[in-house]
Write an enzyme that holds these catalytic residues in place. Structure first.
Site, PDB file in Angstrom:
ATOM      1  N   CYS A   1      12.728 115.998  18.638  1.00  0.00           N
ATOM      2  CA  CYS A   1      12.335 116.269  17.339  1.00  0.00           C
ATOM      3  C   CYS A   1      10.730 116.519  17.123  1.00  0.00           C
ATOM      4  O   CYS A   1      10.149 116.507  18.456  1.00  0.00           O
ATOM      5  CB  CYS A   1      12.647 114.995  16.540  1.00  0.00           C
ATOM      6  SG  CYS A   1      11.754 113.566  16.824  1.00  0.00           S
TER       7      CYS A   1
ATOM      8  N   ASP B   1      19.825  92.401  54.318  1.00  0.00           N
ATOM      9  CA  ASP B   1      21.126  92.033  53.485  1.00  0.00           C
ATOM     10  C   ASP B   1      22.258  91.650  54.538  1.00  0.00           C
ATOM     11  O   ASP B   1      22.179  92.110  55.918  1.00  0.00           O
ATOM     12  CB  ASP B   1      21.500  93.373  52.875  1.00  0.00           C
ATOM     13  CG  ASP B   1      22.860  93.224  52.308  1.00  0.00           C
ATOM     14  OD1 ASP B   1      22.939  92.524  51.464  1.00  0.00           O
ATOM     15  OD2 ASP B   1      23.725  94.073  52.428  1.00  0.00           O
TER      16      ASP B   1
ATOM     17  N   ASP C   1      21.066  97.051  46.878  1.00  0.00           N
ATOM     18  CA  ASP C   1      19.980  96.903  47.537  1.00  0.00           C
ATOM     19  C   ASP C   1      18.958  97.951  47.438  1.00  0.00           C
ATOM     20  O   ASP C   1      17.988  97.606  47.919  1.00  0.00           O
ATOM     21  CB  ASP C   1      20.379  97.084  49.150  1.00  0.00           C
ATOM     22  CG  ASP C   1      21.401  96.005  49.705  1.00  0.00           C
ATOM     23  OD1 ASP C   1      21.243  94.774  49.401  1.00  0.00           O
ATOM     24  OD2 ASP C   1      22.190  96.265  50.488  1.00  0.00           O
TER      25      ASP C   1
ATOM     26  N   ASP D   1      22.447  98.392  52.614  1.00  0.00           N
ATOM     27  CA  ASP D   1      23.227  99.326  52.711  1.00  0.00           C
ATOM     28  C   ASP D   1      24.118  99.662  51.453  1.00  0.00           C
ATOM     29  O   ASP D   1      24.753 100.668  50.912  1.00  0.00           O
ATOM     30  CB  ASP D   1      24.536  99.311  53.737  1.00  0.00           C
ATOM     31  CG  ASP D   1      25.442  98.164  53.363  1.00  0.00           C
ATOM     32  OD1 ASP D   1      24.985  97.411  52.611  1.00  0.00           O
ATOM     33  OD2 ASP D   1      26.704  98.294  53.755  1.00  0.00           O
TER      34      ASP D   1
END
Length: 796
Positions: free
Chosen positions: A21, A489, A697, A693
């Site tokens: 706008c 992990d 993560d 993976d």
């Protein structure tokens, strides 16, 4: 990386996304007007663009102002092949020229890769304009549209070889003809013969140096070619003067000019050949792509160029053929060799529904697959692009070289001038003074200095790619050597990532085989992951025949025995057993032990209208990868601490940590908190690598000093990481860190020898202890040594 303001009275056009706008327009205009140097600002909502005029505008600063205001300026990265560069000064010259183009955010030039990478505001200029800027600076350029294109428009090695072979016999004849005294002969070539032999070397084989040096001088910059041109022309001109004006027939310097040019050309030829070897990784990857594909169209098999394959096509790959593009198997079964891409030596079985990667080799069966990615979106193309981008990038250590290169050639010319003046003032004569000044200019050519870092980076990233390690940028490559802690992990990184049967226990008079067979019968036709694991892990299954299978969401499955349809077979969790009134006391202790290890326990029972009976239990778990323990041990032996950050429960995390010999682990960490754990490690003064993976993560990968994604994971994780491991082998983490250490060591070795060579060589030349010929040989040898030293990274 070079990023400088554009010239005075410049005009920059910025495409802007996110304006909706008139108030957005006002907001952007206010932000841009506050940028230093901005004089007029015009924002157009319809075209979603802003035009800014002013003095010394920086596209990067303008972009930052817009993004700080909450809007987006799309940025495009283009790569150009650049031919004609000879040293670090050429790099600085091209970067400065590109950075001055309105709309360019940053420009990075890589001498070893012979490429220029330009980050610019999309649509601000044209690619033709950027090419024209490079050509105006005195070089040849072409846009790289294919990430596999690694060599410039012309073959530099072939050109140097041709010119060197022209110069070599002429220079050899000159050298022998003027130094027969070495062989006890008191005779030398007459002056006219020396001139006749030297002139083709100077103005034919050596014309490239004169041309490039002239362009550099016209642009008020200096480069290696300018030093060679000035040095050899000085020796050649002095010889002409002594011959024509003084009548000297002996003690001329035609042979010095010719031999210097020949040595430099020979060195550049060997250097170009060696540089080509550093990019061999990309060539090998590019060679995996077939030129054609067999496509089913209108019921017939048609051979089409690879560029004509489109999404949705069904491609046929016969036994032994290379898979042309990415896809999903729709018919057939085979094994596929993906070793050239993933590094995994064992073939992978492929069946309908499995994914195929372009560039891999089909085994002994026919496969029909539907195309899911073509062109630059295939896995192979993205791998090539990642390797290419990493090789084109600059390591932070290169900044020192850039600062030195900016003043190196002017400093050398000043030293050469002072050498001439000094020798002339002490009465050595103009001839001796000039020859010593020529030696300074020749030995100081900054070839080795410019090649020291990029040659090592190209060799290092190429060696990594061959081992299945993709390094996104040079910063990650350099920083990985400093890692002090690796955070893993768990699921899919240290573990297989899929549930497997880890234990079967029988109750009463039932055997473990009975439990397995009845559990298989209850799960016949089920798509639940635990059912798939049960059916896949037991080769000796003889599934009990059942009828009327039924899924019980959140609880398990049920079926009727085919031999007695009044008996219901139940397989599911504790809740299902409780609902059906099955007593679990007989195996309660065993189940508790398994659940403490983080196992998922499924119960099996028989139920009739009159009775119910516990048959046994099946425990599922995610096991550690076979290589994970070795990976952890290797990192620990390198002095790098390891920790595991898992979202799983305490029992599962503790069980895997114990299997791998890890003493540090955190369990029950929510995805949003993984990044906080990484930040906490960094706050404690650690240099952190995060290995993961999954999508969950990605924040932690981005938060780490170095993010390492498993290639078997998601694209989001790979995008957030600086390093991607193409196969799910955690041992590659240690390999990546070791390769980083070796690469940075090579960079430091190269820089040491490049600086040491100049620090020692220039004073010796200024003191008259080096002839131009010896200086030329030393200069050529230094460049070849730097590249050859980098190529040692390819050895394990």
């Amino acid at each position: 990386m070079n990023s400088t303001p554009t010239p005075a009275d410049s005009r920059v056009v910025l495409p802007i996304h996110g304006m909706t706008c008139a108030s957005c327009v006002a907001h952007v205009e206010k932000a841009l007007a506050a940028v230093p140097g901005a004089q007029t600002v015009s924002v157009n909502l319809a075209t979603e663009s802003a035009t800014v005029t002013g003095e010394h505008l920086s596209a990067a600063t303008l972009r930052g102002a817009v993004e700080h205001a909450g809007y987006e300026v799309p940025v495009q990265t283009l790569r150009f092949a650049v031919a004609g560069m000879s040293c670090a000064s050429c790099v600085a010259r091209i970067e400065k020229a590109l950075a001055a183009v309105p709309g360019v955010i940053a420009a990075t030039v890589n001498l070893a890769a012979e490429t220029a990478s330009v980050q610019w505001v999309a649509g601000a200029s044209s690619t033709r304009e950027l090419i024209a800027v490079i050509e105006h600076a005195g070089y040849e350029a072409s846009l790289i549209t294919d990430p596999a294109q690694v060599s410039p428009a012309r073959d530099a090695a072939a050109d140097y070889r041709r010119d060197a072979l022209i110069a070599l016999p002429l220079a050899a004849a000159l050298l022998l003809g003027t130094h027969l005294v070495w062989f006890g002969l008191d005779w030398s070539l007459p002056a006219w013969a020396q001139w006749l032999l030297a002139t083709p070397v100077q103005f034919w084989a050596g014309w490239r140096f004169i041309k490039s040096g002239f362009k550099a001088a016209r642009a008020r910059t200096g480069n290696m070619d300018l030093l060679v041109a000035l040095g050899t022309l000085s020796a050649y001109g002095l010889s002409l003067y002594l011959w024509l004006a003084k009548g000297h027939g002996e003690h001329l310097y035609f042979e010095a000019a010719a031999v210097v040019i020949t040595l430099v050309l020979t060195g550049k030829w060997l250097e170009a050949r060696a540089k080509r070897q550093t990019s061999e990784a990309i060539r090998l990857l590019a060679g995996l792509r077939p030129a054609t594909a067999q496509v089913l169209r209108n019921g017939a098999e048609v051979e089409v160029p690879i560029d004509d394959v489109v999404l949705g096509d069904v491609v046929v790959v016969r036994a032994g053929a290379r898979i042309p593009v990415d896809g999903q198997v729709v018919a057939g079964a085979s094994s596929v060799d993906e070793s050239m891409i993933s590094g995994e030596p064992l073939p992978t079985d492929k069946n309908p529904g499995d994914r195929l990667t372009g560039g891999s080799v089909n085994g002994n069966g026919r496969l029909d697959f539907e195309v899911t990615a073509v062109g630059t979106e295939t896995v192979l193309a993205r791998i090539i692009r990642m390797v290419s981008d990493a090789q084109a990038a600059k390591a932070p250590i290169q900044r020192l070289v850039d600062r030195v290169a900016a003043v190196f050639v002017p400093a050398v010319l000043t030293i050469a001038a002072l050498t001439f003046i000094g020798w002339w003032l002490v009465g050595a004569g103009a001839e001796t003074a000039l020859i010593n000044a020529v030696s300074v200019m020749v030995i100081a050519c900054p070839c080795a200095l410019g090649l020291a870092t990029p040659a090592a980076i190209i060799a290092g990233t190429g060696a990594a790619a061959r081992r299945g390690i993709l390094i996104k940028d040079a910063e990650s490559l350099e920083l990985a050597r400093k890692i002090t802690v690796v955070a893993f992990d768990k699921t899919g990184t240290l573990t297989v990532g899929k549930p497997r049967v880890v234990a079967i226990a029988a109750a009463g008079n039932f055997s473990e085989q009975d439990v397995a067979d009845m559990a298989a019968g209850a799960n016949a036709g089920s798509t639940h992951p635990l059912a798939a694991a049960l059916l896949a892990d037991r080769a000796d299954l003889r599934a009990t025949p059942t009828t009327a299978p039924k899924s019980l969401p959140g609880r398990g499955v049920s079926a009727r025995l085919a031999s007695d349809e009044t008996t219901e077979l139940l397989f599911g969790n504790r809740r299902l057993m409780t609902d059906k009134g099955i007593a679990l006391d007989a195996l309660a202790a065993r189940a508790a032990g398994l659940e403490a290890e983080g196992r998922t326990v499924s119960w099996l029972a028989l139920k009739t209208a009159a009775s119910h009976q516990l048959v046994g239990l099946v425990a599922f778990g995610d096991e550690a990868k076979p290589q994970a323990r070795e990976a952890v041990a290797t990192l620990e032996s390198m002095g790098i601490a390891t920790t595991m950050i898992s979202g799983d429960g305490e029992g599962a995390a503790r069980h895997i940590a114990a299997q791998l010999g890890m003493t540090n682990f955190e369990a029950g960490v929510l995805p949003r908190d993984k990044a906080k754990r990484v930040m906490a490690l960094k706050a404690a003064g650690k240099t952190v690598a995060m290995v993961g993976d999954g999508i969950n993560d990605a924040p932690a990968l981005a938060a780490a000093d170095v993010g390492i994604a498993m290639g078997s994971g998601t694209d989001i994780a790979m995008h957030a990481a600086g390093i991607t491991l193409l196969r799910g082998d955690p041992r590659l983490v240690a390999e990546a860190i070791e390769l980083s250490r070796r690469t940075v060591a090579k960079i430091r070795q190269n820089l040491f020898w490049a600086f040491f060579y100049n620090v020692v060589g220039i004073p010796l030349a200024a003191l008259g202890l080096l002839s131009p010929m010896i200086a030329g040989a030393a200069m050529a040898a230094s460049s070849v040594m730097v590249v050859s030293n980098s190529l040692l990274l390819a050895r394990r």
